[in-house]
Design a protein around this motif. Structure first.
Motif, mmCIF file in Angstrom:
data_model
loop_
_atom_site.group_PDB
_atom_site.id
_atom_site.type_symbol
_atom_site.label_atom_id
_atom_site.label_comp_id
_atom_site.label_asym_id
_atom_site.label_seq_id
_atom_site.Cartn_x
_atom_site.Cartn_y
_atom_site.Cartn_z
ATOM 1 N N SER A 149 47.823 47.788 70.899
ATOM 2 C CA SER A 149 48.963 47.575 69.892
ATOM 3 C C SER A 149 48.682 48.253 68.490
ATOM 4 O O SER A 149 47.711 47.799 67.772
ATOM 5 C CB SER A 149 48.973 45.963 69.521
ATOM 6 N N PRO A 150 49.606 48.995 68.276
ATOM 7 C CA PRO A 150 49.193 49.793 66.829
ATOM 8 C C PRO A 150 49.651 48.985 65.652
ATOM 9 O O PRO A 150 50.454 48.284 65.526
ATOM 10 C CB PRO A 150 50.251 51.041 66.963
ATOM 11 N N PRO A 151 48.772 49.190 64.585
ATOM 12 C CA PRO A 151 47.733 49.967 64.438
ATOM 13 C C PRO A 151 46.371 49.397 64.962
ATOM 14 O O PRO A 151 45.993 48.042 64.818
ATOM 15 C CB PRO A 151 47.383 50.349 62.983
ATOM 16 N N VAL A 152 45.467 50.122 65.724
ATOM 17 C CA VAL A 152 44.147 49.730 66.047
ATOM 18 C C VAL A 152 43.338 49.104 64.994
ATOM 19 O O VAL A 152 42.969 50.031 63.889
ATOM 20 C CB VAL A 152 43.317 50.676 66.956
ATOM 21 N N SER A 177 42.980 55.851 54.733
ATOM 22 C CA SER A 177 42.875 54.729 55.500
ATOM 23 C C SER A 177 41.497 54.895 56.300
ATOM 24 O O SER A 177 41.156 55.961 56.616
ATOM 25 C CB SER A 177 44.092 54.422 56.633
ATOM 26 N N LYS A 178 40.847 53.537 56.296
ATOM 27 C CA LYS A 178 39.436 53.602 56.945
ATOM 28 C C LYS A 178 39.599 53.168 58.496
ATOM 29 O O LYS A 178 38.924 53.575 59.151
ATOM 30 C CB LYS A 178 38.751 52.698 56.246
ATOM 31 N N ASP A 179 40.937 52.917 58.798
ATOM 32 C CA ASP A 179 41.229 52.532 60.186
ATOM 33 C C ASP A 179 41.752 53.670 60.870
ATOM 34 O O ASP A 179 42.791 53.915 61.457
ATOM 35 C CB ASP A 179 42.363 51.513 60.257
ATOM 36 N N THR A 180 40.672 54.707 61.267
ATOM 37 C CA THR A 180 40.799 55.730 61.874
ATOM 38 C C THR A 180 39.941 55.945 62.985
ATOM 39 O O THR A 180 38.794 55.467 63.052
ATOM 40 C CB THR A 180 40.704 56.900 61.128
ATOM 41 N N PRO A 190 47.799 59.582 70.926
ATOM 42 C CA PRO A 190 48.142 59.998 69.577
ATOM 43 C C PRO A 190 48.441 58.629 68.510
ATOM 44 O O PRO A 190 48.088 58.671 67.550
ATOM 45 C CB PRO A 190 49.220 60.721 69.847
ATOM 46 N N MET A 191 48.808 57.742 69.214
ATOM 47 C CA MET A 191 49.055 56.648 68.209
ATOM 48 C C MET A 191 47.844 55.876 67.857
ATOM 49 O O MET A 191 47.950 55.005 66.824
ATOM 50 C CB MET A 191 50.049 55.494 69.071
ATOM 51 N N ALA A 192 46.885 56.101 68.418
ATOM 52 C CA ALA A 192 45.613 55.675 68.399
ATOM 53 C C ALA A 192 44.619 56.177 67.124
ATOM 54 O O ALA A 192 43.504 55.651 66.669
ATOM 55 C CB ALA A 192 44.808 55.020 69.327
ATOM 56 N N GLN A 193 44.988 57.392 66.999
ATOM 57 C CA GLN A 193 44.438 58.338 65.904
ATOM 58 C C GLN A 193 43.985 57.596 64.745
ATOM 59 O O GLN A 193 43.120 57.536 63.969
ATOM 60 C CB GLN A 193 44.782 59.659 65.757
ATOM 61 N N GLU A 194 44.907 56.953 64.047
ATOM 62 C CA GLU A 194 44.801 56.558 62.729
ATOM 63 C C GLU A 194 46.074 55.371 62.706
ATOM 64 O O GLU A 194 46.982 55.151 63.322
ATOM 65 C CB GLU A 194 45.180 57.671 61.541
ATOM 66 N N ASN A 195 45.929 54.868 61.472
ATOM 67 C CA ASN A 195 47.067 53.931 61.141
ATOM 68 C C ASN A 195 48.434 54.404 60.705
ATOM 69 O O ASN A 195 48.507 55.120 59.689
ATOM 70 C CB ASN A 195 46.425 52.874 59.989
ATOM 71 N N ALA A 196 49.234 54.272 61.586
ATOM 72 C CA ALA A 196 50.647 54.838 61.311
ATOM 73 C C ALA A 196 51.267 54.237 59.970
ATOM 74 O O ALA A 196 52.360 54.808 59.432
ATOM 75 C CB ALA A 196 51.607 54.738 62.688
ATOM 76 N N PHE A 197 50.814 53.026 59.634
ATOM 77 C CA PHE A 197 51.331 52.133 58.744
ATOM 78 C C PHE A 197 50.830 52.410 57.189
ATOM 79 O O PHE A 197 51.071 51.971 56.327
ATOM 80 C CB PHE A 197 51.429 50.713 58.937
ATOM 81 N N THR A 198 49.801 53.373 57.215
ATOM 82 C CA THR A 198 49.100 53.735 55.929
ATOM 83 C C THR A 198 50.290 54.373 54.862
ATOM 84 O O THR A 198 50.978 55.268 55.321
ATOM 85 C CB THR A 198 48.006 54.831 56.185
ATOM 86 N N ALA A 199 50.109 53.786 53.639
ATOM 87 C CA ALA A 199 51.075 54.358 52.759
ATOM 88 C C ALA A 199 50.686 55.894 52.374
ATOM 89 O O ALA A 199 49.485 56.239 52.556
ATOM 90 C CB ALA A 199 50.657 53.698 51.423
#
Length: 1296
Positions: free
Chosen positions: A449-452, A544-547, A530-539
């Motif tokens: 479930s994004p973001p990881v 973002s550290k969630d990568t 591709p959806m798990a590469q980084e947090n798509a909700f990053t401003a």
């Protein structure tokens, strides 16, 4: 057995008792009560009499019953001692109490009667009285007109069965007819009676005898009636007693099968309507789960678990189709620990059925489970924590991939919080379960479930590894692998009371490694998402550290800092195949976690002895086909490690075909390579005849050689070098003897091992060298087996047999390697430093075998410019560091041949395009610099001079890379030789018209140059100008000296030459020095030379001669006094500037130019010379020089200026005081430590004092004479070198 005593039968006893003091019974019947001081004793006779008295009131009887109950409860022995001897009294009392059960209607009195009767029978311990009760019960049940009156009997029998262990067996065996009355009671529409009957049934079926005797009774009569009773029960008493009976029944497989109606077909069991109509057990229990009574819910869940425990696969579908799991999950919101435990157990059993997951019950209940775990963790119940985590783990493990468990990211984050909290739990058993749950949680479908939440996963995994590391003993305490105990670190507060057996720690480590391995697999799986590469909700514009990248790099770091040290520490005490299987599997996965770090990670593993560790694991645990899983993991790990190292070290010449061959070899051979190191060395010496024809021997040998090669390249020399050397030598001998040529990658490894393990004391014999040469001759290209290693280079150049055949190719490969390495490796330094490091490896070999220089010279001509430049650097370093090696003659002859070949084969355009030729010329000049002292030029030198001058004639002024070393060579050839050779050299150069035309063009470029940003910066164009001016000055000087014939003149504008010094325009220092050197030559020759034509002087041009403006100008012609004044001022300013910049070369040139200028003026016009020499500004100039950092007269510039002023009698500049100060300072100085330039200037100054006839005191005259004598012994013999400007400018171009 006597009949039951009636009222009449008891009178004689009572009459006798009345004559006693206690109511006439005597103190013998007195029974003490608790506490004795406060309560009077009970008269047992009075009690019996009162209970049997029909006229006594119920209140009195209840009082007596209460006192009798207290007497039996507090101290039953006195009561039994009074009753037991007289059977009549006992039977009378028992009969009286039994009769009261059916006559008394007060419920409290009935309960008291039953309690007293049961306790009395328990204490009497007589089967006779039990039989009496059973008989009376039978009679009572038979004569009862209504089932309602049977309730006290059923209640009494149930209590007796509960209190007396063998009562149920006696009832079933000896009074089985009572069971029929139980059925009747169960059908009676009174739930109190049904509850009493169910309670009694539960006691009967709790006995093994009862279960056996009543099995048919249950199947034929009781089952359906009981299920109906349970399903229709309304009162809690009946529900509880029914569940108690059900719990006893569910202990038997037979009864479970009957209750679950196993004879139904699968279609019927999946039909809810059928289930509801027959009121089956799952629906009945679900109905109880719907109640809000936690006790009933706990009992119901207990029963569900009791059914499932017999066969989850057989009975779970019925409960799942009845949606029981849904209601079990709902029950988790309660606060009852018992209910939660029961639900955990039920759900845990249901997880063994796939239908539990396919019906999405886990998806429905996962949120309730997570919330339940959060609440449970607040309780002090470690067993409940463990059970909940066990259920969570099983759900995480068994959840199908296609069904997403966490549909909400919030629930997933709550699950991570729960796992984090349990990992830090103080109880080790809970932590073990928590780590297992973490391992199961780390799955892609659980976290998709994004973001990881990569950052939270990092914290969780780090906490797991740190907790496991805290449980490990200190690394300093190395114990034997068979030791049973280990010390636990006290760093974590939860570990202070955890001294446990090592199996616990081994299991904990295994679970921890499984968590880490699953995290690594998770990172690899997310690489394709591709959806798990980084947090798509990053401003936007925020990092973002969630990568995935950060998470992957974290895995590598944590493996290096925690995981590997922890496992190594564990290996010091014990080795578990299962632990190592998971550990090696995790390392194997890490190769693909961060592809860009794969090579670095592989090198670190190999350098940390992981090849040796894996081989030892295979030899210890995988021989004789043991532990196939561990063997496969270790083999795959070694294969990936070797292929990664291969791609790192052999990239520039690797081919997909060779890599594929190596991969196939390793995949095929490594699983069978389960030998010890010693056995593997013996394997290398074996011959194919001893094995089958399936090439298994060659495969094993090649694999082992590759493993040795990669471990040795990274510094892990886990085998003695001597053993490796002889084993590899024998392998090559055996292979060549049987006509088997190893593949290039195997031969490369073998040669490297021979070179690394080579010992001078144990050199290869002729047979071995011949074998190696034949094998290498069969190769199409030596680069296939080349490894860039100094030891391999030394190995080839050490043996004449190998150097003669392969030396050129090996050296070519050696110098070709640096460019590839620099472009591939980010850590590579500058090209110069890399090449110096490469030269350091080759220099000792060159010194021991100078014939290698011939190969290097051939490489200069035949190789690329990069290789040639590196060879040049190597030769340069070699010549600088080994001055005792005489190779100049050898090098010059080779250079001549190369130059002749190039000039014959090449045109002017091709020469300019040849990038090796500038390097060759630079090396030629370097060899010339290597010469010591003045030497006669031989034929080779003159041929070189002729070739180089012709080469210059074919060049253009912009060909700086060719002209720079060439002009330096010509300049040096004129100066570093004897006068005889010098005269011939000048003739050769002046006869070359094209050279002089080129020199003319180069000099004209001076006025066209653009000023550099930094005066000290010498560009290639400026360096060429320096060489041109210096060569022109030398040609002028020596043509004038030897009156050499001139075939081509040089034409210059004197004003431009003067302006180049006067208006410097940020010229480089060396260019100024070169132009002043040329100007000094002109001044010494009075501007008269057959080689040089100053523009405007040549009559043949037909131009009008410029007329001097004054007689003084006419005397100084072609100079004008204004030009002289400007030149003097410029030189003075230069001296001041030099003093600030400390440029010794320029200061010497400025003073020399000033000296030559005054000499020229003195010859042309003495007044002008004296005027220039006596300017007051000169004294200020001296003060400026003396006020510098040294503040001493013993400076070359100061002394030469003093000498100049003395020579031309400038008394206003230098006084007697300054002369005395110089003499005093010189007398006090250590002349031996003075620089050569200072000594020479001091000598000239002292001589000038003597020749000027200055008025000196006798002491000063003696001082002058003494100083002259001391300086005479120290003067250098090369006095004529003082005017040579050493063309170090070539070094800048050379280094570039």
């Amino acid at each position: 057995m006597r009949s039951a005593p009636g009222r009449d039968g008891g009178r004689p006893v009572m009459a006798e008792a009345r004559a006693q003091p206690c109511g006439g019974h005597g103190w013998r019947w007195a029974v003490p009560l608790r506490p004795p001081p406060l309560r009077p004793p009970l008269c047992l006779a009075c009690a019996v009499e009162t209970l049997g008295d029909g006229s006594a009131s119920l209140v009195r009887k209840k009082h007596v019953l209460s006192r009798l109950h207290d007497a039996l409860a507090w101290q039953a022995l006195p009561v039994i001692q009074l009753l037991a001897p007289d059977e009549r009294v006992c039977i009378h009392l028992i009969g009286t109490l039994f009769g009261m059960l059916h006559t008394v209607e007060d419920s409290s009195a009935l309960d008291l009667v039953a309690e007293v009767l049961v306790r009395l029978l328990v204490e009497l311990k007589s089967e006779q009285y039990l039989g009496c009760i059973l008989d009376e019960s039978q009679k009572e049940l038979c004569k009862a007109t209504s089932m309602r009156g049977s309730l006290p009997t059923f209640t009494l029998l149930g209590k007796l069965a509960d209190a007396i262990p063998g009562f149920a067996d006696v009832l079933v065996v000896e009074h089985s007819n009572l069971v029929d009355h139980l059925l009747m009671g169960l059908m009676y529409p009174n739930e109190a009676i049904k509850a009493a009957v169910c309670y009694l049934y539960g006691k009967l079926y709790s006995s093994s005898v009862g279960t056996e005797r009543l099995s048919a009774h249950f199947e034929e009569k009781l089952c359906g009636l009981f299920l109906n009773t349970l399903g229709c029960a309304q009162t809690k008493e009946l529900q509880v007693n029914c569940l108690g009976l059900l719990k006893e029944l569910l202990k038997s497989d037979q009864f479970v099968s009957i209750l679950m109606n196993n004879s139904k077909t699968e279609e019927e069991s999946e039909n809810p309507d059928c289930l509801e109509g027959e009121n089956p057990l799952p629906l009945v229990l679900k109905k109880l789960l719907l109640t809000r009574d936690e006790l009933l819910q706990a009992a119901s869940s207990h029963c569900v678990a009791a059914v499932l425990v017999h066969s989850p696969s057989r009975y779970a579908p019925a409960f799942i189709h009845a949606d029981v799991p849904e209601f079990l999950f709902e029950c988790l919101s309660c606060s009852s620990e018992i209910l939660i435990w029961s639900v955990y157990c039920c759900l845990l059993l249901l997880t063994e059925e796939h239908l539990f997951f396919s019906k999405c019950h886990t998806v429905y209940g996962i949120e309730a489970l997570v919330r339940s775990l959060q609440d449970v963790l607040q309780l002090n119940n470690a067993e409940l924590h463990k059970q909940g985590l066990l259920l969570f783990t099983e759900i995480l493990k068994r959840q199908p991939v296609e069904i997403k468990l966490f549909t909400s990211r919030g629930v997933c984050m709550e699950a991570i919080d729960v796992l984090m909290e349990t990992v830090n739990c103080p109880v080790l058993e809970v932590v073990v379960e928590a780590v297992r749950a973490v391992a199961a949680f780390l799955r892609k479908d659980h976290l998709s479930s994004p973001p990881v939440p990569y950052e939270e996963l990092q914290k969780l995994l780090e906490a797991v590894l740190k907790r496991c590391a805290d449980l490990s003993p200190p690394q300093s305490s190395k114990s034997h692998a068979s030791d049973g105990l280990f010390s636990v670190s006290q760093s974590h507060p939860a570990n202070r009371n955890l001294s446990r057996v090592p199996q616990r720690q081994g299991q904990f480590l295994l679970n921890t490694l499984e968590s880490f391995r699953n995290a690594c697999r998770l990172a690899v799986e997310f690489q394709s998402d591709p959806m798990a590469q980084e947090n798509a909700f990053t401003a936007p514009n925020s990092e973002s550290k969630d990568t995935l990248s950060n998470f992957s790099e974290f895995l590598l770091r944590i493996c290096d800092s925690l995981c590997i040290p922890m496992v190594m520490n564990y290996l010091e005490r014990a080795v578990s195949p299962s632990v190592m299987e998971v550990f090696i599997s995790a390392l194997n996965t890490l190769f693909t976690v961060v592809p860009k770090m794969r090579i670095k990670f592989s090198r670190k593993l190999a350098s940390s002895s992981f090849i040796r560790l894996t081989l030892e694991l295979k030899a210890t645990f995988c021989s004789v086909q043991r532990n196939p899983a561990l063997n496969q993991v270790c083999s795959s790990f070694l294969c990936n490690l070797c292929l990664s190292l291969y791609s790192a070290t052999e990239k520039e010449k690797t081919s997909s075909q060779e890599e594929q061959e190596m991969s196939e070899l390793l995949q095929k051979g490594l699983p069978q390579l389960n030998y010890t190191i010693a056995e593997s060395f013996l394997l290398l010496a074996e011959t194919p005849e001893l094995f089958s024809l399936d090439q298994s021997l060659c495969s094993h040998q090649h694999c082992f050689i590759l493993l040795l090669y990669f471990s040795y390249t990274l510094g892990d020399r886990f085998a003695p070098e001597a053993e490796v050397f002889f084993a590899v030598r024998n392998f090559l001998l055996s292979a060549e003897e049987h006509g088997d040529c190893p593949p290039p990658h195997i031969l490369r490894a073998a040669l490297y091992l021979l070179a690394v393990c080579h010992d001078k004391d144990k050199a290869l014999d002729a047979r071995s060298l011949c074998t190696i040469r034949r094998i290498l001759d069969n190769l199409p290209d030596l680069s296939l087996v080349y490894v860039h290693c100094p030891l391999l280079l030394r190995f080839f150049l050490h043996y004449t047999e190998l150097m003669g055949r392969f030396g050129h190719q090996v050296l070519q490969l050696w110098f070709s390697w640096g460019k590839c390495k620099q472009s591939e490796t980010e850590e590579a330094g500058s090209a110069v430093s890399d090449q110096l490091g490469s030269a350091d490896s080759l220099l000792p070999i060159l010194k021991s075998n100078s014939s290698i220089l011939l190969i290097l010279l051939d490489l200069v001509c035949s190789s690329s410019v990069e290789v040639a430049w590196k060879v040049l650097m190597t030769l340069k370093t070699f010549l600088e560091r080994n001055e005792d090696v005489l190779v100049c003659d050898l090098l010059r002859s080779q250079f001549l041949q190369i130059l002749q070949q190039l000039l014959v084969e090449s045109s002017s355009a091709s020469l300019q395009a040849n990038r090796n030729l500038p390097v060759l010329l630079s090396l030629l000049f370097l060899v010339q610099l290597r010469s010591k002292g003045r030497q006669e030029l031989d034929s080779t030198d003159f041929k070189l001079l002729h070739q180089v001058s012709n080469l210059c004639g074919k060049c253009r002024p912009r060909d700086t890379d060719l002209l720079q070393p060439s002009l330096n060579f010509l300049y040096w050839s004129l100066h570093q030789t004897t006068p005889c050779s010098q005269q011939r050299a000048v003739a050769v150069l002046l006869s070359n018209v094209s050279l002089l035309e080129l020199l003319q063009k180069v000099l004209e470029c001076t006025r066209l140059r653009s000023p550099a940003s930094e005066p000290a910066c010498l560009s290639p164009e400026d360096a060429l100008l320096c060489s041109g001016w210096l060569l022109a000055a030398s040609l002028l000087q020596y043509q004038h000296r030897y009156n050499t014939e001139v075939h081509q003149t040089l034409s210059l504008d004197l004003t431009e030459v003067l302006n180049a010094v006067i208006f410097r325009k940020k010229q480089p220092i060396l260019l100024l020095v070169s132009i002043m050197q040329f100007l000094r030559t002109l001044l010494r020759q009075n501007f008269s030379s057959s080689l040089l034509v100053l523009r405007g002087q040549n009559p043949a041009q037909g131009a009008v001669q410029p007329q001097p403006s004054s007689l003084q100008d006419a005397a100084l012609y072609p100079l004008a006094m204004q030009q002289v004044s400007s030149l003097v001022v410029s030189l003075q300013n230069l001296l001041v500037h030099i003093q600030l910049q400390k440029e010794m070369l320029l200061s010497q040139a400025v003073v020399a130019c000033l000296e030559t200028l005054v000499e020229y003026l003195y010859v042309k016009n003495q007044d002008a010379a004296l005027h220039v020499a006596s300017q007051p500004w000169h004294r200020f100039l001296l003060f400026t020089l003396l006020s510098g950092g040294q503040k001493s007269f013993l400076q070359p510039e100061v002394l030469r200026l003093m000498t100049l002023f003395l020579r031309y009698q400038s008394s206003n500049i230098i006084s007697q005081k300054e002369i005395s100060q110089i003499l005093q300072e010189a007398a006090e100085a250590n002349l031996a430590e003075l620089p050569e330039a200072t000594s020479r200037a001091l000598h000239l100054f002292l001589c000038q004092i003597q020749s000027s006839h200055c008025q000196m005191e006798p002491v000063q005259s003696g001082t002058i004479q003494t100083l002259l004598e001391r300086l005479l012994g120290q003067r250098t013999t090369c006095m004529k070198h003082q005017d040579i400007v050493y063309p170090l400018l070539g070094r800048d171009t050379f280094d570039k």
